[in-house]
Design a protein around this motif. Structure first.
Motif, PDB file in Angstrom:
ATOM      1  N   PRO A   1      -1.337   3.126  -0.084  1.00 52.57           N
ATOM      2  CA  PRO A   1      -1.107   2.157  -1.173  1.00 52.57           C
ATOM      3  C   PRO A   1       0.037   1.190  -0.886  1.00 52.57           C
ATOM      4  N   LYS A   2       1.056   1.640  -0.126  1.00 57.68           N
ATOM      5  CA  LYS A   2       2.180   0.753   0.195  1.00 57.68           C
ATOM      6  C   LYS A   2       1.722  -0.395   1.099  1.00 57.68           C
ATOM      7  N   VAL A   3       0.798  -0.111   1.989  1.00 57.51           N
ATOM      8  CA  VAL A   3       0.264  -1.153   2.873  1.00 57.51           C
ATOM      9  C   VAL A   3      -0.478  -2.188   2.048  1.00 57.51           C
ATOM     10  N   VAL A   4      -1.305  -1.726   1.121  1.00 53.85           N
ATOM     11  CA  VAL A   4      -2.060  -2.641   0.252  1.00 53.85           C
ATOM     12  C   VAL A   4      -1.114  -3.513  -0.558  1.00 53.85           C
ATOM     13  N   THR A   5      -0.075  -2.889  -1.110  1.00 54.13           N
ATOM     14  CA  THR A   5       0.908  -3.645  -1.905  1.00 54.13           C
ATOM     15  C   THR A   5       1.610  -4.692  -1.058  1.00 54.13           C
ATOM     16  N   ALA A   6       1.982  -4.298   0.147  1.00 52.97           N
ATOM     17  CA  ALA A   6       2.690  -5.222   1.039  1.00 52.97           C
ATOM     18  C   ALA A   6       1.820  -6.416   1.400  1.00 52.97           C
ATOM     19  N   LEU A   7       0.568  -6.167   1.765  1.00 49.24           N
ATOM     20  CA  LEU A   7      -0.307  -7.255   2.206  1.00 49.24           C
ATOM     21  C   LEU A   7      -0.758  -8.143   1.045  1.00 49.24           C
ATOM     22  N   ASN A   8      -0.822  -7.580  -0.142  1.00 47.24           N
ATOM     23  CA  ASN A   8      -1.222  -8.384  -1.300  1.00 47.24           C
ATOM     24  C   ASN A   8      -0.175  -9.424  -1.686  1.00 47.24           C
ATOM     25  N   GLN A   9       1.001  -9.350  -1.065  1.00 42.22           N
ATOM     26  CA  GLN A   9       2.005 -10.395  -1.304  1.00 42.22           C
ATOM     27  C   GLN A   9       1.543 -11.753  -0.773  1.00 42.22           C
ATOM     28  N   LEU A  10       0.595 -11.739   0.157  1.00 41.37           N
ATOM     29  CA  LEU A  10       0.072 -12.991   0.706  1.00 41.37           C
ATOM     30  C   LEU A  10      -1.047 -13.578  -0.140  1.00 41.37           C
ATOM     31  N   ALA A  11      -1.508 -12.847  -1.146  1.00 40.30           N
ATOM     32  CA  ALA A  11      -2.597 -13.334  -1.987  1.00 40.30           C
ATOM     33  C   ALA A  11      -2.209 -14.647  -2.660  1.00 40.30           C
TER      34      ALA A  11
END
Length: 508
Positions: free
Chosen positions: A458-468
């Motif tokens: 989940p931390k990876v998903v949260t981190a990458l969603n910053q680029l959304a």
């Protein structure tokens, strides 16, 4: 020369890694080929018909184009080092087998008869008479195979196996002669050095040869053991397609993930290959994440009829749904920019023929001389579909992505396919023709991963969603320009963007 020296200084760390990868792949393939070909040739010496059969088989195998062979192997063994080594073994079999067979079979019959007269057993005659006499020819075959392997191994970079071919592909893609020469010269020097080492083995004393061979095997084995040891801790492998843009994106992913979790180790595999290569690698757990585009998902990776005129949000929603149901993959939220296909011409050509839209090309069909990538030519969302949608009757020359821009710049072609964020559009002052029939789908970039991986990280998903919703087309084109034209590293350009937009907390 100045550019080459500068590239060498900047890339010496990457060069050492690529050199070691190339060496391991080449030596491994050569050793296995020797183990297969030499005993087989010895066995068929007294079976001429069987020998002829194997000579024909190995000859046919060597005629298979390397890219085709890699393509055939990928569905069977996946992507990376394994298919590269298998392909290299196949190419090395003919010279080793042929030279070993001829070296032994052409020994003077009087020498064979003398050995028999001394009462030598079959094995004793082989090791005491036949192999020593045939050794120069056998070594010659091994040296030929080695040079062939080292040269062909540059293609390993196309399927994520690394090696010196990475620099060659980067040089072509970014129109950087220094990178291209660095890869080519290093590969040539490696072939020469290894060839000289084999020649030394031929003249060295048996004890020296055995010690040297032992050192080589220990080094290769140690490399494999270290790799297994290093991978005991979890690592996240992120790969990218060929080009500067995927390289920038995967470096952004790396920085964001590591900034969000101090205990995660991220490994990057840049210039990993084409769309389908990465997709297969992801499904076979050879990589964990790669940047994909919503339009590419619908047009290439999933099944189903695609409605026309979808909005960006509708394209993403449909791509995400089909990936989840058909492949159990998760496509995260996309970035803002739309890196769609486009047709481009020089501004002079545009003004001369009063071109504004793709429909205007119908008026000058006979004057068109297109140069386009093979992928675009063969795609339904590329030239094949475009010709139907716009009723165009044109035939395009297939070219490597970077070469088509060189060709239009030098007036060798007058129409090229492009991506809307390509730095070359700015570099060569090209004009994009308006897609007035709204043919090209939306291509928004987003991280793609397995659903199980997303759930476990989940931390990876949260981190990458910053680029959304981040990164505009202007932003992306500017970053591509810095990498391709100003020759800045993708890692530094990626980090600069993240820091300037406050996406890396506590980093300056």
């Amino acid at each position: 020369m100045t550019n080459l020296i500068q590239v060498f200084i900047e890339r010496r760390g990457d060069l050492s890694v690529a050199l070691w990868q190339h060496l391991v792949i080449s030596i491994t393939a050569l050793v296995i080929a020797i183990i297969i070909a030499v005993p087989l040739a010895i066995w068929v010496v007294r079976r001429p018909k069987v020998a002829e059969f194997f000579l024909q088989v190995t000859s046919v195998l060597q005629t298979i184009p390397s890219l085709a062979l890699l393509g055939l192997l990928i569905p069977l063994v996946g992507i990376g080092t394994v298919p590269a080594i298998i392909a290299l073994i196949i190419y090395a079999l003919l010279p080793i087998f042929q030279n070993t067979y001829l070296g032994i079979s052409e020994i003077d019959s009087s020498i064979e008869e003398a050995a028999d007269a001394f009462g030598m057993s079959r094995m004793r005659k082989l090791f005491k008479v036949e192999l020593p006499i045939a050794l120069p020819q056998i070594i010659s075959g091994i040296r030929t195979a080695l040079v062939l392997i080292v040269g062909t191994a540059t293609l390993a970079a196309l399927i994520g196996a690394g090696g010196l071919g990475t620099f060659i592909l980067l040089g072509i893609d970014r129109n950087n002669t220094g990178l291209l020469l660095l890869g080519a010269i290093s590969s040539a020097l490696l072939a020469i050095i290894l060839s000289l080492i084999i020649r030394w083995f031929q003249t060295a004393k048996p004890k020296q040869a055995l010690i040297a061979l032992g050192v080589i095997l220990v080094a290769l084995g140690g490399s494999g053991a270290y790799s297994v040891y290093a991978n005991r801790t979890e690592t996240i492998t992120i790969a990218g397609k060929l080009g500067s843009e995927p390289d920038i994106l995967i470096n952004m992913y790396k920085d964001l993930i590591e900034a969000n979790d101090d205990h995660v180790k991220v490994t990057l595999k840049p210039n990993f290959g084409k769309t389908t290569f990465l997709f297969n690698a992801l499904k076979h757990d050879q990589i964990d994440i790669y940047p994909e585009f919503t339009g590419s998902v619908l047009e290439t990776l999933v099944k189903g009829k695609n409605p026309k005129g979808l909005t960006a949000d509708q394209t993403y929603a449909l791509a995400k749904k089909r990936l989840a149901t058909q492949a159990d993959l998760q496509l995260l939220k996309p970035m803002a920019y739309n890196n769609t296909y486009a047709l481009a011409v020089t501004k002079t050509f545009q003004q001369t023929h009063h071109l504004k839209t793709i429909s205007d090309l119908r008026q000058i069909e006979t004057e068109l001389n297109p140069g386009m990538t093979l992928e675009f030519i063969d795609r339904e969302d590329g030239l094949r579909g475009l010709k139907k949608a716009y009723d165009l009757d044109v035939t395009a020359k297939s070219m490597e992505p970077a070469l088509r821009y060189e060709a239009i710049h030098k007036d060798r072609v007058n129409l090229v396919d492009a991506y809307s964020t390509d730095s070359e559009l700015r570099q060569y002052q090209l004009a994009i023709l308006k897609d007035d029939q709204h043919f090209f789908p939306t291509y928004q970039g987003a991280p793609l991963m397995k659903a199980s991986f997303a759930k476990a990280h989940p931390k990876v998903v949260t981190a990458l969603n910053q680029l959304a919703g981040k990164i505009s087309e202007t932003d992306m084109q500017e970053m591509n320009y810095k990498v391709n034209v100003q020759h800045k590293s993708a890692a530094s350009v990626a980090r600069q963007y993240l820091v300037s937009h406050d996406l890396l907390k506590g980093v300056k």
